[in-house]
Write a protein that holds these residues in place. Sequence first.
Motif: not given
Length: 320
Positions: A26-30, A94-98, A102-108, A203-210
């Motif tokens: 999920s990070l390599l696909e940013q 154990d989590d993944t990201v949208d 990176t793009e949206l938070l760096m723009k912010a 936006q829900s850009l980070y996906h936390y695994r319970l």
Amino acid sequence: MENDPIVSYIIPVYNVEKYLERCINSLLEQTYSNIELVLVDDGSTDESGKICNQYAEKYPNIQVYHLKNGGASLARKYGLEKSKGDFVAFVDSDDTVDIRLTELLMKALKVSGLQIAVCDVSKKIDNEISWEKAVNSEEVVTILENSVLMERFFHYDFWGMVGKIYHRSVFQSIYFPKATINEDYVVMVQLFTKYQRVAYVPQSLYHYRLHSGGLSTLALTERKFEELDNAAFVYHYVVKVACDYKEYALANYMGSCVKLMNAVYREGKVVQFHAHVNEIKGVFRKNFMAAMINSQLLWKLKVLICLLLLCPSIVCKISR
């Protein structure tokens, strides 16, 4: 783009062979390509370390370090020291990201001129099929500051170090605790009291695994009392540097105390954890009046504090 600043993702890794590849992929696909991955294998005993090595051999922007087990907090600190980027982020292995995190938070960060950007976090239990998608296609950035930010923080928003990008300079002189329960709480209270304005992407850009078998569902152990150490640190730190928010910090401190005491009585481990029981009772006595008039502390917790001090046998029967 090569001219974009490097963002270093620091990923503590411990026995997550089932989830690790999805996290890394999920990070390599940013959509933001100039990233570095710092994988810190924290003494894994499964195939996690081997998976880290395989990715490092394939991708030049992935660095791997193998340590003796010391906990996620110290692994993050080590990864921070080894990272190269002017901007850093943390991901649990154990989590993944949208793909646009990176793009949206760096723009912010660029638009706001601030040093910390945050987003919302979606949560998923192990057996659920798909993640919640980012709900807003618009690139909206707002500023959270002062009491708005701190009130959300103390009500469990933005507690974690994940789902954020930081300019690396913000970590100068920040204490990373060795205790591994709620360690993020300790780091983030230092950052948010020092940097009281952050850029927020709603936006829900980070996906936390319970995990259904996670720490909160396991039997009471000595390690669980590390939560008390971290809650105490935050309360005393806030009293010193951000006194306006001491009611919030005290409410969370008392909540941790009540939760642990309930667990002791529910599991019949009063003798085993006698020293911790006395410690918590001492906290209750010392802060009793402040807790009773605390507007942030639920009345049910106030009643439980009284019962745990005066009639713990009643709590023992109720808890069981």
